[in-house]
Write an enzyme that holds these catalytic residues in place. Structure first.
Site, PDB file in Angstrom:
ATOM      1  N   SER A   1       0.943  -1.309  -0.058  1.00  0.00           N
ATOM      2  CA  SER A   1      -0.026   0.214  -0.007  1.00  0.00           C
ATOM      3  C   SER A   1       0.780   1.114   0.023  1.00  0.00           C
ATOM      4  CB  SER A   1      -0.968  -0.068   1.070  1.00  0.00           C
ATOM      5  OG  SER A   1      -1.638   1.341   1.576  1.00  0.00           O
ATOM      6  N   SER A   2       1.866   1.219   0.755  1.00  0.00           N
ATOM      7  CA  SER A   2       2.805   2.485   0.722  1.00  0.00           C
ATOM      8  C   SER A   2       3.474   2.629  -0.247  1.00  0.00           C
ATOM      9  CB  SER A   2       3.873   2.222   1.916  1.00  0.00           C
ATOM     10  OG  SER A   2       3.226   2.413   3.268  1.00  0.00           O
TER      11      SER A   2
ATOM     12  N   HIS B   1      15.185   3.509  10.239  1.00  0.00           N
ATOM     13  CA  HIS B   1      15.464   4.912  10.505  1.00  0.00           C
ATOM     14  C   HIS B   1      14.970   5.840   9.459  1.00  0.00           C
ATOM     15  CE1 HIS B   1      16.899   7.633  13.394  1.00  0.00           C
ATOM     16  NE2 HIS B   1      16.900   8.470  12.048  1.00  0.00           N
TER      17      HIS B   1
ATOM     18  N   GLU C   1      12.477   5.334   8.154  1.00  0.00           N
ATOM     19  CA  GLU C   1      10.898   5.435   8.545  1.00  0.00           C
ATOM     20  C   GLU C   1      10.637   6.575   9.434  1.00  0.00           C
ATOM     21  OE1 GLU C   1       8.263   3.722   7.682  1.00  0.00           O
ATOM     22  OE2 GLU C   1       6.932   4.053   9.359  1.00  0.00           O
TER      23      GLU C   1
ATOM     24  N   HIS D   1      20.601   2.425  16.567  1.00  0.00           N
ATOM     25  CA  HIS D   1      19.591   1.729  16.998  1.00  0.00           C
ATOM     26  C   HIS D   1      20.308   0.478  17.781  1.00  0.00           C
ATOM     27  CE1 HIS D   1      16.093   4.182  15.643  1.00  0.00           C
ATOM     28  NE2 HIS D   1      16.906   4.389  14.646  1.00  0.00           N
TER      29      HIS D   1
ATOM     30  N   THR E   1      18.103  19.672  10.845  1.00  0.00           N
ATOM     31  CA  THR E   1      17.211  19.933  12.020  1.00  0.00           C
ATOM     32  C   THR E   1      17.214  21.072  12.413  1.00  0.00           C
ATOM     33  OG1 THR E   1      17.253  17.728  12.217  1.00  0.00           O
ATOM     34  CG2 THR E   1      15.588  18.679  13.494  1.00  0.00           C
TER      35      THR E   1
END
Lengths: 279, 525
Positions: free
Chosen positions: B169-170, B253, B255, B303, B328
């Site tokens: 779907s994505s 990541h 994601e 992670h 950022t």
């Protein structure tokens, strides 16, 4: 037709998306049933899922082909199809990248690291080299040799890329007989590739469960073979459409999309030949 | 030109009514609404699971659920919130807003768009329904790490297949969005003149197309390890469970940024509107977003600092992760600079946006703390991590979704929402959010591990504060639902340009936006 060419074609409400979702849901239930509740319920759901999926594919593609030949797609729609096919192939590249990543990680990291440990517990006679043998072997371990069938298969796929391009040129120059011959040759080469791949699987001295070598070998070549199968089916559909007189020298993106896909499958094979079979 | 209009109308203005309209629709507004409703439902489903978790953690010891069910709840809460609530909400915004913002008549592939949506309910059924099968839902954590995920039962297979379907779907949704943006902009709208939300979605969709197939590959390997005898993640066959972590976080990541970049886009619309100034540093916003996306591919190792990567690997991932703070920071600076000397008013969307900037920054800073390898080694898998990612996901992603919903509700419904109730919702949410998650920093620093239903008694007070906050936070969201329903049913009539300071093509069409808009491309200046 002039009115249709001015606006971007937005299709009318369609049942195919929900039909497709139903198919995938049935396939998922079938898969879970097959793995946990036995063959019968699993096969029933899987068969139903495939039937609905086939119905959806015929219906949906049928709609698209009908819209295309009746001239509803303007050049902007054509550009959309091109972008989308390109991005779809990129997503496929990334899918194979996951398995290539696993292969490289196993070769460079996990097997050598196991070699540093007290590794006699892994399986008797474990050696941290590549190809790694793996447990559960009954006969002597023999990895797949690159310069036998795989080399022939490389030649077959590379040739099929040439015949497909030859067919494409025929289409652009409106030589319909040459187009059909080129398509037929490409399909024949694809089918021969698949036949040899099946032969190779039959002769393999190891299985899916022969350690991480067997796992990476069969999943990489297996998913590639699955893609060649799909590609061949797509080529057959395109050839049938050529036979029915579809496509003009100017408008034939369906042909080109399948050609892009076929070349992508070809490139993946070159990666497989180098990293799975040869080096 | 008139004839063109009529012709296009004939094809699809007579859409089916009732349920059939939504099953068969090819309209980006219908599909956007379905995504948003689906997301809201899943938000409550996932929220319910969170409240069971917080109820269990109200006291030390085991009171409400056994440890198995607790693990299942943490796992499915995360999967439902990520794949069911946050991502579909952003796709819902994309469906509604991108064609309106770029002046397109619809998404590039209207039928496939509907398929992208209709894959979500079956996937959610598999995921949430897995609680009902023998053995209960997957309890491996949302990351599905082997060997736990190899040992699990039927539900792990259901989860894997749900992930496959949501991934399909994505990917389809993203291809649709990229194609719409690249091919269907109004004449004159060059890439560097696109609205910021469109830019952030272009980059997000690129990330999705790049990493969803990798997740598909990872869970496929899990499936073959579980049932077909492969040894990808099993040392007994020369494989390595750490390999799954590498492949998973190569997806995982990016994601994370998939869930925050569209949020940046929404905030970059709300702040200029209510500061009544153009966005400060548009070009630098574009470059910062792109940099964040590119860096997201080379930071996954942060992670897994504790799994025993080589020191060089740990160092590389530490420095690469810290680099992300630079773009950022550029974004946060730009938002503040946009507000600087603006004539600001604080309607509900703006309140959420301002709270987003400050609270997301807290989450960003705790991320920077966790990026430091030696610090992470003590904080790994503690509540500090839980606090960190709820600050970026709840007060980041979800605050932007709520702010965005208030911001565009007038365009979608044709009515102004109840401003007073909106503000009450905002303050309840913001205060209870901080009561819930701020104490979790302290719990983590003191060493409380996550994903464990029981804890040492010295953690009791902070856990009780957190649980009280969580219930307040959860029930406050019923007010959000009420405001939305009230706004749909009536309220002050919204102008075409619902906000005085709003800019962009979506504010040139009437409110509510007609079923079909921009069937011929608008003029863009």
């Amino acid at each position: 037709m002039s009115t249709a060419q001015d606006v971007y074609y937005v299709p009318a409400p369609s049942k195919w998306p929900v039909v497709g979702s139903t198919a995938l849901f049935l396939l998922a239930i079938g898969m879970v049933s097959l793995l946990h509740w036995g063959k019968t319920p699993g096969m029933v759901f899987l068969a139903a899922g495939f039937a609905v999926l086939t119905y959806m594919l015929f219906g949906w593609f049928g709609n698209v082909i009908h819209e295309s030949v009746s001239g509803k797609y303007n050049t902007q729609v054509d550009a959309s199809f091109r972008w989308a096919m390109g991005w779809f192939i990129f997503s496929e590249v990334m899918f194979f990248a996951a398995f290539f990543g696993a292969l490289f990680y196993a070769r460079q990291m996990s097997v050598p690291i196991l070699g540093d440990l007290d590794n006699q517990l892994i399986w008797p006679g474990f050696k941290p080299g590549w190809p790694s043998e793996g447990p559960y072997l009954t006969d002597a371990f023999k990895p797949m040799e690159a310069w036998g069938l795989p080399a022939v298969n490389t030649l077959l796929l590379l040739t099929s890329g040439v015949t497909l391009t030859w067919a494409h040129h025929a289409l652009m120059e409106n030589k319909r007989t040459q187009l059909l011959i080129g398509m037929a040759a490409t399909i024949a080469l694809g089918l021969t590739f698949l036949f040899f791949q099946a032969t190779e699987y039959g002769e393999a001295a190891f299985t899916l469960s022969t350690g991480v070598y067997g796992a990476t070998f069969f999943l990489l070549t297996g998913f590639h073979g699955f893609h060649v199968t799909l590609g061949t089916l797509m080529l057959i559909v395109i050839m049938a459409r050529c036979g029915k007189g579809h496509f003009t020298p100017e408008h034939h993106f369906a042909f080109e999309a399948v050609a892009w896909y076929w070349h992508f499958v070809d490139v993946v094979w070159l990666g497989l030949f180098i990293f799975v079979y040869w080096m | 030109m008139e004839a063109t209009h009529d012709h296009a109308h004939e094809d699809h203005s007579h859409h089916p009514t009732g349920l059939a309209r939504y099953f068969f629709t090819t309209n980006h507004k219908d599909i956007g609404s379905m995504y948003l409703w689906f997301s809201l439902i899943m938000f409550f489903v996932g929220g319910f699971m969170a409240l069971v978790i917080r109820a269990e953690l109200f006291q030390p010891g085991i009171q409400i659920v056994n440890p198995d069910v607790f693990n299942q709840l943490t796992t499915i809460h995360a999967l439902v919130m990520i794949f069911g609530a946050v991502m579909p909400a952003f796709v819902g915004f994309a469906n509604w807003q991108i064609p309106l913002m770029v002046g397109a008549s619809d998404m590039a592939f209207a039928r496939m768009n509907n398929w992208s949506f209709w894959l979500m309910p079956p996937a959610a059924t598999l995921l949430v329904g897995s609680f009902l099968v023998p053995g209960g839902a997957a309890g491996s954590g949302w990351t599905l790490y082997p060997p736990l995920s190899i040992q699990g039962g039927i539900s792990v297979d259901m989860t894997i297949l749900a992930v496959h379907i949501m991934g399909a779907s994505s990917i389809m949704g993203s291809i649709n969005i990229v194609t719409t943006i690249l091919n269907m902009r109004a004449p004159g709208m060059t890439l560097m003149r696109m609205p910021m939300f469109v830019w952030t979605w272009l980059i997000t969709a690129y990330l999705l197309i790049a990493v969803m197939p990798v997740l598909a590959g990872a869970v496929t390997m899990l499936l073959t390890d579980r049932h077909f005898g492969t040894h990808f993640f099993n040392a007994a066959g020369g494989g390595d469970p750490t390999m799954f972590m590498h492949i998973f976080w190569f997806f995982g990541h990016p994601e994370v940024y998939i869930m925050i970049l569209p949020a940046f886009g929404i905030i970059s619309h709300i702040i200029p509107t209510f500061a009544r100034k153009p966005l400060f540093g548009y070009a630098s916003m574009v470059y910062a977003t792109s940099s964040i996306a590119l860096l997201s591919f080379i930071v996954w190792g942060h992670h897994m600092f504790t799994v025993g990567m080589p020191a060089a690997g740990n160092l590389f991932f530490m420095y690469a992760t810290m680099l992300i703070a630079v773009p950022t920071g550029v974004k946060v600076f730009n938002w503040i600079a946009t507000m600087w000397k603006g004539s600001m008013t604080f309607e509900t969307p703006m309140l959420f946006a301002v709270a987003f900037v400050s609270l997301f920054t807290i989450g960003g800073f705790s991320g920077l703390v966790l990026a430091i390898t030696p610090v992470d080694i003590t904080l790994h898998n503690t509540y500090y991590v839980v606090a960190h990612f709820h600050y970026v996901l709840f007060s980041g992603a979800i605050f932007s979704i709520m702010g965005g919903a208030y911001y565009w509700l007038p365009k979608w419904t044709g009515h102004m929402y109840d401003e007073k109730l909106g503000k009450v919702h905002f303050w309840l949410t913001t205060i209870s959010f901080n009561i819930t998650f701020f104490p979790q920093h302290f719990l983590g620093l003191a060493g409380m591990p996550r994903r464990i239903p029981d804890y040492a008694t010295q953690f009791t007070e902070f856990n009780q504060i957190s649980s009280v906050g969580a219930f307040l936070l959860g029930f406050s969201q019923l007010l959000f639902l009420y405001v939305i329903i009230k706004c749909i049913r009536g309220g002050a009539k919204a102008e075409a340009k619902a906000w005085e300071g709003a800019e962009g093509l979506e504010w040139t069409v009437p409110s509510p936006a007609p079923y079909h808009t921009f069937e011929t491309p608008p003029a863009f200046h």
